[in-house]
Design a protein around this motif. Structure first.
Motif, PDB file in Angstrom:
ATOM      1  N   ASP A 255       2.436  -2.705   1.954  1.00  0.00           N
ATOM      2  CA  ASP A 255       2.343  -1.539   1.069  1.00  0.00           C
ATOM      3  C   ASP A 255       0.932  -1.378   0.525  1.00  0.00           C
ATOM      4  O   ASP A 255       0.400  -0.265   0.463  1.00  0.00           O
ATOM      5  CB  ASP A 255       3.318  -1.687  -0.110  1.00  0.00           C
ATOM      6  CG  ASP A 255       4.774  -1.553   0.313  1.00  0.00           C
ATOM      7  OD1 ASP A 255       5.018  -1.056   1.430  1.00  0.00           O
ATOM      8  OD2 ASP A 255       5.653  -1.956  -0.474  1.00  0.00           O
ATOM      9  N   TYR A 256       0.332  -2.497   0.133  1.00  0.00           N
ATOM     10  CA  TYR A 256      -1.020  -2.438  -0.417  1.00  0.00           C
ATOM     11  C   TYR A 256      -2.030  -2.019   0.648  1.00  0.00           C
ATOM     12  O   TYR A 256      -2.906  -1.188   0.405  1.00  0.00           O
ATOM     13  CB  TYR A 256      -1.397  -3.812  -0.990  1.00  0.00           C
ATOM     14  CG  TYR A 256      -2.793  -3.879  -1.543  1.00  0.00           C
ATOM     15  CD1 TYR A 256      -3.120  -3.243  -2.737  1.00  0.00           C
ATOM     16  CD2 TYR A 256      -3.805  -4.564  -0.868  1.00  0.00           C
ATOM     17  CE1 TYR A 256      -4.403  -3.299  -3.247  1.00  0.00           C
ATOM     18  CE2 TYR A 256      -5.082  -4.624  -1.367  1.00  0.00           C
ATOM     19  CZ  TYR A 256      -5.382  -3.993  -2.558  1.00  0.00           C
ATOM     20  OH  TYR A 256      -6.660  -4.032  -3.048  1.00  0.00           O
ATOM     21  N   SER A 257      -1.912  -2.576   1.845  1.00  0.00           N
ATOM     22  CA  SER A 257      -2.819  -2.219   2.937  1.00  0.00           C
ATOM     23  C   SER A 257      -2.701  -0.740   3.294  1.00  0.00           C
ATOM     24  O   SER A 257      -3.706  -0.045   3.491  1.00  0.00           O
ATOM     25  CB  SER A 257      -2.517  -3.068   4.179  1.00  0.00           C
ATOM     26  OG  SER A 257      -2.744  -4.425   3.935  1.00  0.00           O
TER      27      SER A 257
ATOM     28  N   LEU B 236     -12.143   0.280   9.651  1.00  0.00           N
ATOM     29  CA  LEU B 236     -11.551  -0.665   8.713  1.00  0.00           C
ATOM     30  C   LEU B 236     -11.142  -1.890   9.526  1.00  0.00           C
ATOM     31  O   LEU B 236     -10.350  -1.766  10.443  1.00  0.00           O
ATOM     32  CB  LEU B 236     -10.330  -0.040   8.038  1.00  0.00           C
ATOM     33  CG  LEU B 236     -10.616   1.208   7.205  1.00  0.00           C
ATOM     34  CD1 LEU B 236      -9.312   1.750   6.657  1.00  0.00           C
ATOM     35  CD2 LEU B 236     -11.561   0.895   6.077  1.00  0.00           C
ATOM     36  N   SER B 237     -11.656  -3.024   9.169  1.00  0.00           N
ATOM     37  CA  SER B 237     -11.400  -4.190  10.012  1.00  0.00           C
ATOM     38  C   SER B 237     -11.005  -5.432   9.227  1.00  0.00           C
ATOM     39  O   SER B 237     -11.107  -6.523   9.731  1.00  0.00           O
ATOM     40  CB  SER B 237     -12.647  -4.504  10.831  1.00  0.00           C
ATOM     41  OG  SER B 237     -13.756  -4.720   9.977  1.00  0.00           O
ATOM     42  N   TYR B 238     -10.548  -5.254   7.995  1.00  0.00           N
ATOM     43  CA  TYR B 238     -10.228  -6.419   7.180  1.00  0.00           C
ATOM     44  C   TYR B 238      -8.749  -6.771   7.292  1.00  0.00           C
ATOM     45  O   TYR B 238      -7.895  -5.910   7.352  1.00  0.00           O
ATOM     46  CB  TYR B 238     -10.570  -6.165   5.698  1.00  0.00           C
ATOM     47  CG  TYR B 238     -10.587  -7.446   4.930  1.00  0.00           C
ATOM     48  CD1 TYR B 238      -9.448  -7.857   4.255  1.00  0.00           C
ATOM     49  CD2 TYR B 238     -11.698  -8.272   4.946  1.00  0.00           C
ATOM     50  CE1 TYR B 238      -9.439  -9.068   3.569  1.00  0.00           C
ATOM     51  CE2 TYR B 238     -11.683  -9.467   4.282  1.00  0.00           C
ATOM     52  CZ  TYR B 238     -10.559  -9.873   3.582  1.00  0.00           C
ATOM     53  OH  TYR B 238     -10.555 -11.056   2.921  1.00  0.00           O
ATOM     54  N   SER B 239      -8.455  -8.046   7.310  1.00  0.00           N
ATOM     55  CA  SER B 239      -7.074  -8.513   7.356  1.00  0.00           C
ATOM     56  C   SER B 239      -6.809  -9.367   6.129  1.00  0.00           C
ATOM     57  O   SER B 239      -7.469 -10.372   5.923  1.00  0.00           O
ATOM     58  CB  SER B 239      -6.849  -9.332   8.627  1.00  0.00           C
ATOM     59  OG  SER B 239      -5.540  -9.854   8.642  1.00  0.00           O
ATOM     60  N   ILE B 240      -5.860  -8.941   5.296  1.00  0.00           N
ATOM     61  CA  ILE B 240      -5.593  -9.654   4.059  1.00  0.00           C
ATOM     62  C   ILE B 240      -4.492 -10.684   4.269  1.00  0.00           C
ATOM     63  O   ILE B 240      -3.548 -10.445   4.993  1.00  0.00           O
ATOM     64  CB  ILE B 240      -5.214  -8.669   2.928  1.00  0.00           C
ATOM     65  CG1 ILE B 240      -5.151  -9.415   1.583  1.00  0.00           C
ATOM     66  CG2 ILE B 240      -3.894  -7.992   3.208  1.00  0.00           C
ATOM     67  CD1 ILE B 240      -5.043  -8.495   0.397  1.00  0.00           C
TER      68      ILE B 240
END
Length: 265
Positions: free
Chosen positions: A195-197, A259-263
């Protein structure tokens, strides 16, 4: 009428409901105190409000103190359980992690308690059978806990550096709470990360925020959660796997951004 100030029987009174994050620690429900200032002599409530401000500050300090003591006690008990488990010859595991173990390993834990004469020792049983709850806290306390474990790292910051450091992280945590609600940090799960992503992705697509800003917020949250999970021995219900932004093009104004970040929580 100012917050927490009300009239009652010709006197000004301080009235405040216990916030939900402290309800388990303070069961009074609603706090009421007389300011001892008569309405007739203070029609606007100006003098009474000075008393109310003092009472409210004392109440806030009390809540923070008991919340801190509860967390410290829980953390101490949990640390002791881990040490006891190691003294018995095995790592501490939560009770939910023990049933999947091979039967021989499960029996070994029980046999060790009996052979060492500690089958009636509540502390040893809690350590061996994973019955000591892990310390936790609501997300609204997340930054305070993180700041506490990083004081040594930030002690050499200039006032301006500390302000920027604090504000960016407080803002990132607030964004997370806006999406997930003020749940316990150990209750975060895959759906919360998704949800946040998705919320961050939609903001970038709508041109509300730069991709770099979104990635920065996600990176800060990921690092904060990871550090706390290690330093406070927290285990999140499930770790988020690759729920960040995968190399997709997002139009921001007249240019495209990746966008390339993975949380990972």
């Amino acid at each position: 009428m100012p917050d927490f100030l009300t009239r009652r029987n010709g006197m000004w009174h301080f009235v405040r409901r216990v916030p939900k994050e402290y309800c388990n620690l303070d069961t009074r429900g609603v706090i009421r105190h007389s300011t001892k200032v008569r309405v007739a002599s203070d029609r606007t409530g100006r003098r009474a409000m000075q008393v109310v401000d003092k009472l409210n500050a004392e109440l806030e300090a009390h809540w923070q103190l008991i919340a801190g003591k509860e967390l410290d006690t829980a953390a101490t008990s949990y640390d002791q359980a881990r040490k006891t488990a190691r003294s018995l010859g095995f790592d501490y595991l939560d009770s939910s992690d023990i049933p999947p173990l091979p039967i021989a390993q499960r029996l070994l834990r029980l046999e060790t308690l009996v052979l060492t004469g500690r089958e009636n020792d509540l502390g040893a049983c809690a350590a061996g059978l994973g019955m000591q709850p892990r310390p936790s806290f609501p997300l609204s306390k997340f930054f305070e806990e993180f700041e506490a474990i990083t004081r040594e790292e930030t002690s050499k910051f200039s006032p301006n550096q500390l302000r920027v450091w604090r504000n960016s992280r407080v803002h990132a945590v607030k964004e997370l709470i806006d999406i997930t609600g003020d749940k316990a940090v150990t209750e975060l799960c895959d759906n919360d990360g998704l949800d946040y992503s998705e919320w961050q992705r939609e903001r970038v697509l709508a041109g509300e925020v730069e991709a770099g800003t979104a990635n920065k917020s996600m990176g800060m949250l990921s690092r904060m959660l990871k550090d706390l999970s290690i330093r406070r021995a927290l285990t999140f219900r499930r770790y988020l796997k690759a729920l960040g932004f995968e190399a997709r093009k997002a139009m921001c104004g007249a240019r495209s951004t990746t966008l390339s970040y993975s949380i990972s929580f």
